[in-house]
Design a protein around this motif. Sequence first.
Motif, PDB file in Angstrom:
ATOM      1  N   PRO A   1      12.194  -1.917 -12.386  1.00  0.00           N
ATOM      2  CA  PRO A   1      11.076  -1.053 -12.799  1.00  0.00           C
ATOM      3  C   PRO A   1       9.727  -1.777 -12.898  1.00  0.00           C
ATOM      4  N   LYS A   2       9.729  -3.042 -13.318  1.00  0.00           N
ATOM      5  CA  LYS A   2       8.459  -3.777 -13.394  1.00  0.00           C
ATOM      6  C   LYS A   2       7.852  -3.918 -12.002  1.00  0.00           C
ATOM      7  N   LEU A   3       8.666  -4.267 -11.006  1.00  0.00           N
ATOM      8  CA  LEU A   3       8.162  -4.394  -9.639  1.00  0.00           C
ATOM      9  C   LEU A   3       7.714  -3.050  -9.086  1.00  0.00           C
ATOM     10  N   GLN A   4       8.387  -1.982  -9.457  1.00  0.00           N
ATOM     11  CA  GLN A   4       7.998  -0.668  -8.984  1.00  0.00           C
ATOM     12  C   GLN A   4       6.593  -0.307  -9.448  1.00  0.00           C
ATOM     13  N   SER A   5       6.174  -0.841 -10.588  1.00  0.00           N
ATOM     14  CA  SER A   5       4.820  -0.551 -11.093  1.00  0.00           C
ATOM     15  C   SER A   5       3.735  -1.226 -10.253  1.00  0.00           C
ATOM     16  N   PHE A   6       4.098  -2.189  -9.409  1.00  0.00           N
ATOM     17  CA  PHE A   6       3.145  -2.887  -8.547  1.00  0.00           C
ATOM     18  C   PHE A   6       3.075  -2.290  -7.129  1.00  0.00           C
ATOM     19  N   ILE A   7       3.868  -1.271  -6.826  1.00  0.00           N
ATOM     20  CA  ILE A   7       3.870  -0.692  -5.478  1.00  0.00           C
ATOM     21  C   ILE A   7       2.533  -0.006  -5.214  1.00  0.00           C
ATOM     22  N   VAL A   8       1.965  -0.309  -4.051  1.00  0.00           N
ATOM     23  CA  VAL A   8       0.696   0.299  -3.636  1.00  0.00           C
ATOM     24  C   VAL A   8       0.869   0.932  -2.252  1.00  0.00           C
ATOM     25  N   ASP A   9      -0.064   1.794  -1.909  1.00  0.00           N
ATOM     26  CA  ASP A   9      -0.053   2.464  -0.604  1.00  0.00           C
ATOM     27  C   ASP A   9      -0.879   1.648   0.380  1.00  0.00           C
ATOM     28  N   TYR A  10      -0.264   1.237   1.467  1.00  0.00           N
ATOM     29  CA  TYR A  10      -0.947   0.448   2.499  1.00  0.00           C
ATOM     30  C   TYR A  10      -2.216   1.147   2.987  1.00  0.00           C
ATOM     31  N   ASN A  11      -2.173   2.457   3.080  1.00  0.00           N
ATOM     32  CA  ASN A  11      -3.318   3.219   3.596  1.00  0.00           C
ATOM     33  C   ASN A  11      -4.515   3.237   2.661  1.00  0.00           C
ATOM     34  N   SER A  12      -4.357   2.727   1.441  1.00  0.00           N
ATOM     35  CA  SER A  12      -5.487   2.676   0.515  1.00  0.00           C
ATOM     36  C   SER A  12      -6.290   1.374   0.664  1.00  0.00           C
ATOM     37  N   PHE A  13      -5.954   0.562   1.686  1.00  0.00           N
ATOM     38  CA  PHE A  13      -6.656  -0.699   1.921  1.00  0.00           C
ATOM     39  C   PHE A  13      -7.436  -0.642   3.224  1.00  0.00           C
ATOM     40  N   GLN A  14      -8.643  -1.191   3.184  1.00  0.00           N
ATOM     41  CA  GLN A  14      -9.453  -1.350   4.385  1.00  0.00           C
ATOM     42  C   GLN A  14      -9.384  -2.825   4.772  1.00  0.00           C
ATOM     43  N   LEU A  15      -8.750  -3.113   5.922  1.00  0.00           N
ATOM     44  CA  LEU A  15      -8.614  -4.497   6.369  1.00  0.00           C
ATOM     45  C   LEU A  15      -9.913  -4.984   6.979  1.00  0.00           C
ATOM     46  N   SER A  16     -10.225  -6.255   6.722  1.00  0.00           N
ATOM     47  CA  SER A  16     -11.382  -6.907   7.332  1.00  0.00           C
ATOM     48  C   SER A  16     -10.859  -7.933   8.321  1.00  0.00           C
ATOM     49  N   GLU A  17     -11.350  -9.144   8.223  1.00  0.00           N
ATOM     50  CA  GLU A  17     -10.972 -10.177   9.186  1.00  0.00           C
ATOM     51  C   GLU A  17      -9.594 -10.759   8.916  1.00  0.00           C
ATOM     52  N   LYS A  18      -8.939 -11.195   9.993  1.00  0.00           N
ATOM     53  CA  LYS A  18      -7.679 -11.922   9.858  1.00  0.00           C
ATOM     54  C   LYS A  18      -8.038 -13.334   9.413  1.00  0.00           C
ATOM     55  N   ILE A  19      -7.400 -13.797   8.337  1.00  0.00           N
ATOM     56  CA  ILE A  19      -7.714 -15.130   7.806  1.00  0.00           C
ATOM     57  C   ILE A  19      -6.562 -16.111   7.945  1.00  0.00           C
ATOM     58  N   GLY A  20      -5.425 -15.655   8.454  1.00  0.00           N
ATOM     59  CA  GLY A  20      -4.304 -16.556   8.662  1.00  0.00           C
ATOM     60  C   GLY A  20      -3.145 -15.860   9.327  1.00  0.00           C
ATOM     61  N   GLN A  21      -2.239 -16.673   9.860  1.00  0.00           N
ATOM     62  CA  GLN A  21      -1.046 -16.135  10.498  1.00  0.00           C
ATOM     63  C   GLN A  21       0.039 -17.194  10.469  1.00  0.00           C
ATOM     64  N   GLY A  22       1.272 -16.756  10.297  1.00  0.00           N
ATOM     65  CA  GLY A  22       2.425 -17.638  10.332  1.00  0.00           C
ATOM     66  C   GLY A  22       3.499 -17.028  11.207  1.00  0.00           C
ATOM     67  N   GLY A  23       4.703 -17.545  11.087  1.00  0.00           N
ATOM     68  CA  GLY A  23       5.796 -17.074  11.903  1.00  0.00           C
ATOM     69  C   GLY A  23       6.294 -15.683  11.548  1.00  0.00           C
ATOM     70  N   TYR A  24       6.112 -15.263  10.293  1.00  0.00           N
ATOM     71  CA  TYR A  24       6.648 -13.992   9.831  1.00  0.00           C
ATOM     72  C   TYR A  24       5.583 -12.990   9.413  1.00  0.00           C
ATOM     73  N   SER A  25       4.312 -13.444   9.328  1.00  0.00           N
ATOM     74  CA  SER A  25       3.296 -12.554   8.788  1.00  0.00           C
ATOM     75  C   SER A  25       1.900 -12.968   9.227  1.00  0.00           C
ATOM     76  N   GLU A  26       0.959 -12.090   8.925  1.00  0.00           N
ATOM     77  CA  GLU A  26      -0.457 -12.387   9.115  1.00  0.00           C
ATOM     78  C   GLU A  26      -1.177 -11.975   7.837  1.00  0.00           C
ATOM     79  N   VAL A  27      -2.314 -12.630   7.567  1.00  0.00           N
ATOM     80  CA  VAL A  27      -3.047 -12.396   6.329  1.00  0.00           C
ATOM     81  C   VAL A  27      -4.462 -11.939   6.664  1.00  0.00           C
TER      82      VAL A  27
END
Length: 123
Positions: A10-36
Amino acid sequence: MSDLTLSANPKLQSFIVDYNSFQLSEKIGQGGYSEVFSAEHQPSKKRCALKRLFIRDLQGQQAKDFIREISILSICDNPFCLPFYGWCARYPYCVMTRLMPNGSLFDAIQRKTGRGLTGGEKT
């Protein structure tokens, strides 16, 4: 695609956010499994770093590892750890933390950015 909502306590569930509520800007990093990306949470206008996983369907050990990562981030209360803002329980799976300016720690240590480390920089 998997929905990890029920896998989280339940504590982690309180941190869930909607991806669509974010406006992405520049890519600042990338690894083997993800990008930031630097991003802005549209409702709050809060700037953050958004790590987006490449994996479309988290299951099994990958899902457990992701839940473990966000569990650890959610309880870390240390000045040497980035503050945790939230996560996405469905694809695209993401983790949001405080955005730190001036590039990566690795680049600062290697002096690739030409900037040294200081304790006074704030976002």
